[in-house]
Design a protein around this motif. Structure first.
Motif, PDB file in Angstrom:
ATOM      1  N   ASP A  72      -7.935  30.265  -5.985  1.00 60.49           N
ATOM      2  CA  ASP A  72      -8.044  29.974  -4.611  1.00 60.49           C
ATOM      3  C   ASP A  72      -9.734  29.608  -4.315  1.00 60.49           C
ATOM      4  O   ASP A  72     -10.632  30.154  -4.875  1.00 60.49           O
ATOM      5  N   ARG A  73      -9.782  28.338  -3.561  1.00 64.38           N
ATOM      6  CA  ARG A  73     -11.135  27.687  -3.218  1.00 64.38           C
ATOM      7  C   ARG A  73     -10.865  27.335  -1.895  1.00 64.38           C
ATOM      8  O   ARG A  73     -10.828  26.441  -1.536  1.00 64.38           O
ATOM      9  N   PRO A  74     -10.919  28.380  -0.891  1.00 63.23           N
ATOM     10  CA  PRO A  74     -10.810  28.318   0.456  1.00 63.23           C
ATOM     11  C   PRO A  74     -11.810  27.435   1.248  1.00 63.23           C
ATOM     12  O   PRO A  74     -11.295  26.682   1.983  1.00 63.23           O
ATOM     13  N   VAL A  75     -12.905  27.377   0.957  1.00 67.17           N
ATOM     14  CA  VAL A  75     -14.173  26.613   1.579  1.00 67.17           C
ATOM     15  C   VAL A  75     -13.798  25.122   1.168  1.00 67.17           C
ATOM     16  O   VAL A  75     -13.833  24.233   1.909  1.00 67.17           O
ATOM     17  N   PRO A 107      -9.202  15.955 -19.161  1.00 65.40           N
ATOM     18  CA  PRO A 107     -10.384  15.170 -18.660  1.00 65.40           C
ATOM     19  C   PRO A 107      -9.925  14.984 -17.337  1.00 65.40           C
ATOM     20  O   PRO A 107      -8.662  14.487 -16.758  1.00 65.40           O
ATOM     21  N   ALA A 108     -11.043  14.905 -16.355  1.00 67.24           N
ATOM     22  CA  ALA A 108     -11.013  14.580 -15.226  1.00 67.24           C
ATOM     23  C   ALA A 108      -9.899  15.537 -14.198  1.00 67.24           C
ATOM     24  O   ALA A 108      -9.820  15.264 -13.045  1.00 67.24           O
ATOM     25  N   ALA A 109      -9.515  16.487 -14.510  1.00 60.76           N
ATOM     26  CA  ALA A 109      -8.725  17.623 -13.855  1.00 60.76           C
ATOM     27  C   ALA A 109      -9.697  18.392 -12.973  1.00 60.76           C
ATOM     28  O   ALA A 109     -10.840  18.344 -13.251  1.00 60.76           O
ATOM     29  N   PRO A 110      -9.060  18.765 -11.871  1.00 63.14           N
ATOM     30  CA  PRO A 110      -9.972  19.584 -10.950  1.00 63.14           C
ATOM     31  C   PRO A 110     -10.459  20.947 -11.675  1.00 63.14           C
ATOM     32  O   PRO A 110     -10.017  21.287 -12.542  1.00 63.14           O
ATOM     33  N   LEU A 111     -11.743  21.366 -11.223  1.00 62.35           N
ATOM     34  CA  LEU A 111     -12.332  22.257 -11.654  1.00 62.35           C
ATOM     35  C   LEU A 111     -11.689  23.586 -11.303  1.00 62.35           C
ATOM     36  O   LEU A 111     -11.165  23.609 -10.205  1.00 62.35           O
ATOM     37  N   ASN A 112     -11.611  24.607 -12.012  1.00 57.17           N
ATOM     38  CA  ASN A 112     -10.771  26.048 -11.757  1.00 57.17           C
ATOM     39  C   ASN A 112     -12.041  27.105 -11.750  1.00 57.17           C
ATOM     40  O   ASN A 112     -12.859  26.908 -12.262  1.00 57.17           O
ATOM     41  N   ASN A 113     -11.527  28.111 -10.753  1.00 55.85           N
ATOM     42  CA  ASN A 113     -12.704  29.341 -10.868  1.00 55.85           C
ATOM     43  C   ASN A 113     -12.707  29.930 -12.269  1.00 55.85           C
ATOM     44  O   ASN A 113     -13.887  30.570 -12.522  1.00 55.85           O
ATOM     45  N   GLY A 114     -11.543  29.993 -12.928  1.00 55.76           N
ATOM     46  CA  GLY A 114     -11.513  30.882 -14.166  1.00 55.76           C
ATOM     47  C   GLY A 114     -11.479  29.494 -15.201  1.00 55.76           C
ATOM     48  O   GLY A 114     -12.146  28.675 -15.231  1.00 55.76           O
ATOM     49  N   PRO A 115     -10.334  29.982 -16.246  1.00 58.66           N
ATOM     50  CA  PRO A 115     -10.377  28.787 -17.406  1.00 58.66           C
ATOM     51  C   PRO A 115     -10.062  27.323 -17.029  1.00 58.66           C
ATOM     52  O   PRO A 115      -9.347  27.194 -15.872  1.00 58.66           O
ATOM     53  N   PRO A 116     -10.360  26.430 -17.472  1.00 56.51           N
ATOM     54  CA  PRO A 116     -10.189  25.029 -16.920  1.00 56.51           C
ATOM     55  C   PRO A 116      -8.846  24.748 -17.215  1.00 56.51           C
ATOM     56  O   PRO A 116      -8.093  25.212 -18.168  1.00 56.51           O
ATOM     57  N   VAL A 117      -8.287  23.563 -16.664  1.00 53.14           N
ATOM     58  CA  VAL A 117      -6.948  22.810 -16.931  1.00 53.14           C
ATOM     59  C   VAL A 117      -6.881  22.341 -18.425  1.00 53.14           C
ATOM     60  O   VAL A 117      -7.795  21.665 -18.469  1.00 53.14           O
TER      61      VAL A 117
END
Length: 224
Positions: free
Chosen positions: A169-172, A206-216
């Motif tokens: 969840d990245r509300p902002v 590569p180039a995937a959106p950043l995640n709050n936890g583990p990366p894609v």
């Protein structure tokens, strides 16, 4: 999980067969780069199975699959019902300009006789899952990736220690993107804990959106 992704793929990637939509030129997609090693194994979810008629008709993700299997050493007689499947490892999109994902990791793979009729594919509902399988990858004489299902890593409905993962969840950030008219980033992938002990290596997409936890990520085993 991937049923609605596969429908999107048929629209967005109608011209593709083995490998996936172009992401960042990495070897996990349709063409293998110089860093690819034959015998590399990918962990993925079974999402589609094909009849011989669908393969020969070049329908959707099966477009061009017959020739690619043949150049990988399979005979035309081996391409029968339920012998060809599609496996997913991830998808992502940076905005909602497409139905879900504009970049995908998918592999078309051959199912050996001993595994046919024993595999479970995802259902009609988004929350359904298919078997988590190990697929050995080979580069054929045209430079394209061809897969072979080697074993079931986890059965449908019991993926522990793996799970379906989505962006946190990245509300902002999502609100700002929504105001800009492009919409929030989206991603689906397979997340696992502790499987490095089984020889799996996490490879961030590569180039995937950043995640709050583990990366894609995708999970691979590379031959010694």
């Amino acid at each position: 999980m991937w049923k609605y992704v596969s429908r999107t793929l048929c629209v967005v990637c109608v011209s593709l067969a083995i490998g996936g939509c172009a992401t960042s030129g990495d070897w996990q997609t349709e063409s293998a780069g110089s860093d690819f090693t034959n015998g590399t194994t990918v962990l993925g979810e079974l999402i589609l199975t094909a009849t011989r008629e669908q393969v020969l008709a070049n329908q959707g993700l099966m477009n061009g699959a017959q020739q690619k299997f043949i150049t990988a050493g399979y005979s035309d007689e081996q391409i029968v019902d339920n012998a060809v499947v599609t496996v997913f490892s991830y998808c992502y999109g940076h905005n909602s300009g497409v139905p879900l994902c504009s970049h995908h990791g998918h592999f078309v793979a051959f199912v050996p006789m001993e595994l046919r009729g024993k595999l479970t594919f995802d259902g009609d509902e988004a929350e359904d899952t298919g078997d988590l399988v190990e697929v050995e990858l080979t580069r054929n004489t045209d430079g394209n990736i061809v897969g072979k299902v080697m074993s079931v890593y986890r059965k449908s409905g019991n993926w522990e220690p793996c799970r379906q993962a989505r962006l946190g969840d990245r509300p902002v950030n999502d609100a700002l993107m929504g105001l800009s008219g492009v919409g929030p980033a989206r991603a689906l992938w397979i997340e696992c804990e502790g499987i490095e002990d089984d020889g799996w290596i996490r490879m961030r997409v590569p180039a995937a959106p950043l995640n709050n936890g583990p990366p894609v990520s995708q999970w691979f085993k590379v031959p010694d």
